[in-house]
Write a protein that holds these residues in place. Structure first.
Motif, mmCIF file in Angstrom:
data_model
loop_
_atom_site.group_PDB
_atom_site.id
_atom_site.type_symbol
_atom_site.label_atom_id
_atom_site.label_comp_id
_atom_site.label_asym_id
_atom_site.label_seq_id
_atom_site.Cartn_x
_atom_site.Cartn_y
_atom_site.Cartn_z
ATOM 1 N N LEU A 272 0.824 -1.211 0.000
ATOM 2 C CA LEU A 272 0.000 0.000 0.000
ATOM 3 C C LEU A 272 0.860 1.264 0.000
ATOM 4 N N THR A 273 0.320 2.326 -0.546
ATOM 5 C CA THR A 273 0.959 3.628 -0.421
ATOM 6 C C THR A 273 0.653 4.203 0.958
ATOM 7 N N LYS A 274 1.352 5.266 1.329
ATOM 8 C CA LYS A 274 1.084 5.907 2.621
ATOM 9 C C LYS A 274 -0.354 6.419 2.697
ATOM 10 N N ALA A 275 -0.827 6.962 1.571
ATOM 11 C CA ALA A 275 -2.202 7.478 1.544
ATOM 12 C C ALA A 275 -3.211 6.351 1.700
ATOM 13 N N GLN A 276 -2.966 5.227 1.067
ATOM 14 C CA GLN A 276 -3.879 4.090 1.173
ATOM 15 C C GLN A 276 -3.891 3.526 2.590
ATOM 16 N N ILE A 277 -2.728 3.492 3.236
ATOM 17 C CA ILE A 277 -2.661 2.993 4.613
ATOM 18 C C ILE A 277 -3.502 3.874 5.538
ATOM 19 N N LYS A 278 -3.516 5.171 5.290
ATOM 20 C CA LYS A 278 -4.339 6.087 6.082
ATOM 21 C C LYS A 278 -5.828 5.911 5.812
ATOM 22 N N ASP A 279 -6.159 5.560 4.567
ATOM 23 C CA ASP A 279 -7.566 5.504 4.154
ATOM 24 C C ASP A 279 -8.264 4.198 4.509
ATOM 25 N N ILE A 280 -7.535 3.096 4.605
ATOM 26 C CA ILE A 280 -8.185 1.809 4.859
ATOM 27 C C ILE A 280 -8.690 1.758 6.294
ATOM 28 N N PRO A 281 -9.679 0.909 6.583
ATOM 29 C CA PRO A 281 -10.189 0.775 7.954
ATOM 30 C C PRO A 281 -9.073 0.397 8.923
ATOM 31 N N SER A 282 -9.162 0.873 10.136
ATOM 32 C CA SER A 282 -8.124 0.613 11.141
ATOM 33 C C SER A 282 -8.022 -0.868 11.502
ATOM 34 N N SER A 283 -9.068 -1.620 11.230
ATOM 35 C CA SER A 283 -9.048 -3.053 11.542
ATOM 36 C C SER A 283 -8.233 -3.860 10.541
ATOM 37 N N ILE A 284 -7.822 -3.246 9.431
ATOM 38 C CA ILE A 284 -6.939 -3.891 8.455
ATOM 39 C C ILE A 284 -5.507 -3.470 8.737
ATOM 40 N N LEU A 285 -4.601 -4.447 8.786
ATOM 41 C CA LEU A 285 -3.183 -4.132 8.944
ATOM 42 C C LEU A 285 -2.598 -3.839 7.565
ATOM 43 N N GLY A 286 -2.134 -2.614 7.360
ATOM 44 C CA GLY A 286 -1.596 -2.223 6.067
ATOM 45 C C GLY A 286 -0.114 -1.924 6.145
ATOM 46 N N PHE A 287 0.628 -2.378 5.110
ATOM 47 C CA PHE A 287 2.077 -2.189 5.078
ATOM 48 C C PHE A 287 2.501 -1.727 3.687
#
Length: 400
Positions: A272-287
């Motif tokens: 994910l991009t930094k923007a996508q990590i901010k946008d996804i639900p907090s319950s998803i772990l994004g890297f």
């Protein structure tokens, strides 16, 4: 044997394929060269990095205005052709020739003039269309007879002003035909597509992509412990770029549905991009994307299932990497994606059928994960097939 390979990048999925073939050729005593347009600098005499950021940006701007990607970068292409003249290869192996770095008209006119034998691995559908790399999502079949009024003009390689899909199609048809080319497709699905295109008169070989099972294998991983999801059923998604066609929205919908019925699931997304990590639900772990293959193998090994909700794809390498790490795959029935999971435990559902995915996950989350891959070197099989193909075409037996 003297071989030059050309690709957009020296890394990522297609670049790794090119470099693996290159390194094996050198190891076996052949003279091998690799060319790329963007990525790291060349590190030795066998690597050729053409252009620079200015060249790439200029090509991008040219494409945005004219919708004629592949027809800029004249200066760097002429310099490359002089180097190829000096090397005098037996075979030029093309991979992706789109990506804002090379002039296809100069390249193919040179190939015709020198009558050089070419192996061309088609990693997507761009060579047979007037614009796009894939057309599944919009159910377009104009590529069969001639593109015009492209409905994906604003999709890679995007043009914001003009639509020259008709002109591009005609140029490609003229340039890409009447050469000494042997085509390779990583999937039977793409072979069937190409067989209906203006490239149908060329020999078409299916050589499945391979991954190095010395790297991608079940390994000890503390990923779940580190991220406090030790007792969760981990649903993994990996992409080098999370675009619409990769199914990011489907992960978000699936996450919502899983959270409503159980607290035992954890979705993990890599790339994910930094923007996508901010946008996804907090319950998803994004890297973000990782450049460490070892780290990626540890993440695959930690996962309980790999979900690939791709809407357009050829022969996704991530499926192979997951299987090699012992993690089963759940994928949409898209392009050649089902071909990647033949012979191993996997799940294939219709595109966008998130309810079917939900049922599979609820059913399987208590099943112990086991290594599913027979321990065979997929990378070696791929490279051996390419070397055999080189030998055949140099001996005039490309149709064998």
């Amino acid at each position: 044997m003297k071989v030059i390979q050309i690709n957009t990048f020296p890394n990522k999925a297609t670049g790794n394929i090119m470099m693996n073939i290159h390194n094996y050729l050198l190891k076996e005593g052949h003279e091998s060269y690799v060319v790329w347009g963007r990525g790291r600098p060349a590190q030795n005499k066998f690597e050729i990095s053409i252009g620079n950021r200015i060249n790439a940006y200029s090509h991008v701007i040219y494409t945005r205005i004219t919708d004629k990607t592949g027809f800029a970068s004249s200066h760097v292409t002429k310099k490359l052709l002089k180097k190829i003249d000096d090397i005098k290869p037996d075979v030029i192996h093309l991979h992706n020739i789109h990506g804002y770095y090379i002039n296809i008209k100069l390249l193919f006119n040179y190939i015709k003039e020198k009558n050089i034998k070419v192996v061309w691995t088609l990693h997507d559908c761009w060579p047979i269309t007037g614009h796009c790399a894939y057309f599944d999502m919009v159910n377009c079949d104009k590529w069969k007879k001639g593109c015009y009024k492209c409905v994906q003009k604003n999709i890679y390689p995007a043009s914001f002003f003009n639509d020259n899909s008709k002109w591009n199609y005609r140029q490609k048809k003229e340039l890409f035909n009447n050469c000494d080319i042997t085509l390779v497709t990583p999937s039977k699905w793409l072979k069937d597509i190409v067989s209906q295109s203006f490239l149908k008169n060329y020999p078409i070989n299916v050589i499945h992509n391979g991954v190095d099972t010395n790297v991608f294998r079940p390994v000890k991983s503390n990923f779940k412990e580190t991220h406090n999801v030790l007792y969760k059923y981990m649903v993994l998604g990996v992409a080098s770029e999370w675009t619409e066609r990769k199914g990011l929205k489907d992960f978000i919908i699936l996450n919502e549905k899983l959270n409503k019925v159980s607290d035992k699931f954890q979705i993990v997304l890599v790339g994910l991009t930094k923007a996508q990590i901010k946008d996804i639900p907090s319950s998803i772990l994004g890297f973000p994307r990782t450049n460490s293959l070892r780290e990626l193998a540890e993440i695959y090994s930690a996962a309980d299932i790999y979900f690939n909700p791709t809407y357009e794809d050829n022969f996704p390498t991530t499926n192979l990497e997951s299987i090699a790490c012992g993690t089963p795959v759940l994928t949409y029935d898209t392009g050649g994606s089902p071909e990647t999971v033949l012979g191993v435990k996997s799940y294939i559902v219709a595109k966008g059928d998130i309810e079917a995915c939900l049922k599979i996950l609820l059913r399987e989350h208590n099943v112990e994960k086991k290594e599913q891959l027979e321990r065979k070197d997929m990378l070696c099989a791929m490279i051996s097939s390419y070397l055999e193909l080189y030998s055949r075409i140099l001996n005039g037996n490309e149709n064998d």
